[in-house]
Design a protein around this motif. Structure first.
Motif, PDB file in Angstrom:
ATOM      1  N   LEU A 391       0.826  -1.214   0.000  1.00  0.00           N
ATOM      2  CA  LEU A 391       0.000   0.000   0.000  1.00  0.00           C
ATOM      3  C   LEU A 391       0.856   1.258   0.000  1.00  0.00           C
ATOM      4  O   LEU A 391       2.007   1.234   0.430  1.00  0.00           O
ATOM      5  N   SER A 392       0.259   2.362  -0.447  1.00  0.00           N
ATOM      6  CA  SER A 392       0.996   3.620  -0.382  1.00  0.00           C
ATOM      7  C   SER A 392       1.154   4.008   1.087  1.00  0.00           C
ATOM      8  O   SER A 392       0.318   3.666   1.932  1.00  0.00           O
ATOM      9  N   VAL A 393       2.249   4.707   1.379  1.00  0.00           N
ATOM     10  CA  VAL A 393       2.602   5.022   2.769  1.00  0.00           C
ATOM     11  C   VAL A 393       1.474   5.775   3.476  1.00  0.00           C
ATOM     12  O   VAL A 393       1.210   5.556   4.659  1.00  0.00           O
ATOM     13  N   ASN A 394       0.766   6.627   2.750  1.00  0.00           N
ATOM     14  CA  ASN A 394      -0.294   7.432   3.366  1.00  0.00           C
ATOM     15  C   ASN A 394      -1.482   6.593   3.818  1.00  0.00           C
ATOM     16  O   ASN A 394      -2.144   6.917   4.797  1.00  0.00           O
ATOM     17  N   ILE A 398      -4.199   3.463   8.092  1.00  0.00           N
ATOM     18  CA  ILE A 398      -5.622   3.115   8.228  1.00  0.00           C
ATOM     19  C   ILE A 398      -5.783   1.602   8.253  1.00  0.00           C
ATOM     20  O   ILE A 398      -6.477   1.044   9.100  1.00  0.00           O
ATOM     21  N   PHE A 399      -5.067   0.941   7.329  1.00  0.00           N
ATOM     22  CA  PHE A 399      -5.246  -0.507   7.222  1.00  0.00           C
ATOM     23  C   PHE A 399      -4.494  -1.270   8.311  1.00  0.00           C
ATOM     24  O   PHE A 399      -4.741  -2.443   8.533  1.00  0.00           O
ATOM     25  N   ARG A 400      -3.568  -0.575   8.981  1.00  0.00           N
ATOM     26  CA  ARG A 400      -2.913  -1.216  10.128  1.00  0.00           C
ATOM     27  C   ARG A 400      -3.918  -1.448  11.251  1.00  0.00           C
ATOM     28  O   ARG A 400      -3.675  -2.231  12.161  1.00  0.00           O
ATOM     29  N   GLN A 401      -5.031  -0.753  11.208  1.00  0.00           N
ATOM     30  CA  GLN A 401      -6.068  -0.912  12.236  1.00  0.00           C
ATOM     31  C   GLN A 401      -6.988  -2.081  11.909  1.00  0.00           C
ATOM     32  O   GLN A 401      -8.067  -2.212  12.468  1.00  0.00           O
ATOM     33  N   ASN A 427     -12.907   4.256   1.115  1.00  0.00           N
ATOM     34  CA  ASN A 427     -12.440   5.085  -0.002  1.00  0.00           C
ATOM     35  C   ASN A 427     -11.325   4.403  -0.794  1.00  0.00           C
ATOM     36  O   ASN A 427     -11.041   4.776  -1.920  1.00  0.00           O
ATOM     37  N   TYR A 428     -10.653   3.451  -0.137  1.00  0.00           N
ATOM     38  CA  TYR A 428      -9.484   2.835  -0.785  1.00  0.00           C
ATOM     39  C   TYR A 428      -9.701   1.349  -1.057  1.00  0.00           C
ATOM     40  O   TYR A 428      -8.770   0.573  -1.122  1.00  0.00           O
ATOM     41  N   GLN A 429     -10.951   0.966  -1.166  1.00  0.00           N
ATOM     42  CA  GLN A 429     -11.295  -0.445  -1.396  1.00  0.00           C
ATOM     43  C   GLN A 429     -10.540  -1.028  -2.593  1.00  0.00           C
ATOM     44  O   GLN A 429      -9.982  -2.118  -2.515  1.00  0.00           O
TER      45      GLN A 429
END
Ligand code: ZN
Length: 450
Positions: A391-394, A398-401, A427-429
């Motif tokens: 994933l992109s760093v930004n 979110i996905f670490r949660q 938003n990033y599905q």
């Protein structure tokens, strides 16, 4: 003078010399300085971690004739120290419970405990492998520990404290001996090598220490065995001596099996032939590969935690550098090798069996979307970690949660800790779906939930 093994020759003579057990050495030193001696000690820990050595040091500390009271620095030369070191002091009784399990032996021992020491200030009973005593023998011992005779110290040593009666354990002062860490072990081996005038470099000392997995006696024995080759010791000799395949070869193999675009099949087969010619056992090769693939998985998932693995730094570097490993392929190779481990014991032609297996593994290309694959817990964690890395760093925080909780060829489920993160993540599905599909090497629909 009779021949002494390295282990006997370099046995620590004081607590200050005890290798890699600083906390225990410190506590016992203080206790001796203050003459606060317990009637019974329990030394727990795996083999070769210093239990017996500590028992002897304690025996000397209590009995050294150079002092009129317990001393943390036994002289090592007086009659008492010498007799204890050589194992022939009348009042230091070492009993291997593994071979003296009968209640009669312990009764004898108890009877002897009632008499005053004949030669030394204190009588010391060292009960090695104390958990091996029969139940009746243990209760006989318990009675003595309940009312310990004066001038007697019991030292129980065991590799399995959980198999001792709790009532015994509670009457002893307990010390847990840890496996020896790499650094003090390397330092100790370097001292021995120096004394023995052996030429051995740091990486070879490091390798011996790693292979011994925290057991100092094993490390000393291996070094001694290697010294018989001659005064110069190399890493090749070490691998040969332990009958294992060098990690460098195993990494080559892992690359050939998992990244066919990087290495050639020919190299792999030539290496395998060479190993067989050197008399290497197929089972040792398979077990070595399984161990290395485990380290590879750790390296891929947690590249900054080399301490979790057992490999040398340069091997770790190669493992972390193996990019674009397909984790399904890795799981498949491991599963085949695990099966082979059992089958190898049953076949009459293990060499042929292994050659065929390796050829099969090379021939089967990375799997596409198989009919039905359900990933085990470990695979899910690894897959998720690799997906996060894509994933992109930004978006990663979110996905670490979230966790990958289910994954099959039909679809994957990602569960978030809180609805707020889920809302952000929707938003990033498509990005997460793409990342996961890339890791798995086939497209998989993703469902996000809490
Ligand atoms: Zn002495």
């Amino acid at each position: 003078m009779t021949y002494q093994s390295f282990h006997q020759k370099y046995r620590p003579q004081t607590f200050a010399e005890l290798v890699g057990q600083n906390a225990i050495a410190q506590i016992l030193t203080h206790a001796i300085e203050q003459s606060r001696i317990a009637p019974a000690y329990l030394f727990c820990g795996s083999r070769g971690t210093g239990k017996t050595s500590s028992a002897r040091i304690l025996a000397k500390s209590l009995n050294c004739l150079q002092a009129d009271r317990p001393t943390p620095n036994p002289c090592g030369v007086c009659e008492a120290c010498q007799a204890i070191s050589q194992g022939n002091a009348l009042d230091v009784i070492e009993i291997d419970a593994a071979s003296n399990t009968g209640v009669e032996n312990v009764r004898n021992l108890i009877e002897r405990a009632q008499f005053a020491p004949v030669q030394l200030r204190m009588k010391i009973f060292v009960l090695d492998e104390a958990h091996m005593l029969s139940t009746s023998a243990t209760s006989a011992l318990l009675k003595t520990l309940e009312e310990p005779p004066e001038q007697v110290v019991f030292i129980l040593a065991t590799t399995e404290p959980h198999n001792l009666l709790p009532t015994i354990v509670s009457r002893c002062q307990r010390y847990d001996f840890r496996r020896i860490k790499l650094e003090p072990m390397v330092k100790h081996l370097a001292t021995i090598a120096n004394q023995e005038q052996l030429t051995i470099d740091d990486s070879a000392l490091n390798l011996i220490s790693r292979l011994s997995q925290g057991g100092l006696r094993d490390a000393e024995t291996l070094l001694e065995q290697l010294s018989l080759f001659g005064s110069t010791i190399t890493t090749e000799q070490i691998w040969e001596s332990v009958g294992a395949v060098p990690d460098e070869h195993l990494v080559d193999w892992a690359e050939s099996l998992l990244l066919p675009q990087v290495s050639s099949t020919e190299t792999l087969l030539v290496q395998m032939q060479q190993l067989f010619q050197q008399g290497q056992e197929p089972i040792a090769i398979v077990q070595g590969l399984l161990r290395l693939l485990k380290d590879l998985q750790i390296a891929q998932t947690l590249p900054h935690s080399p301490k979790l693995s057992s490999v040398m730094p340069e091997i770790w570097q190669r493992l972390t550098n193996m990019n674009s490993i397909n984790c399904i392929r890795l799981a498949e190779v491991r599963s085949q090798l695990r099966q082979a481990e059992f089958q190898l014991c049953q076949t009459s032609q293990p060499t042929l069996f292994l050659e065929c297996l390796i050829l099969d593994l090379i021939a089967i290309p990375a799997l596409g979307a198989p009919a039905q694959i359900n990933h085990s817990l470990l695979d899910l964690t690894t897959t998720w970690q690799q997906t996060l890395n894509q994933l992109s760093v930004n978006h990663r925080p979110i996905f670490r949660q979230a966790q990958l909780v289910q994954c099959s060829s039909k679809g994957a489920t990602i569960r978030f800790r809180a609805a707020s993160f889920l809302n952000l993540a929707t938003n990033y599905q498509s990005e997460i779906e793409q990342a996961l599909s890339q890791v798995l090497a086939y497209h998989v629909p993703v469902q996000l939930c809490t």
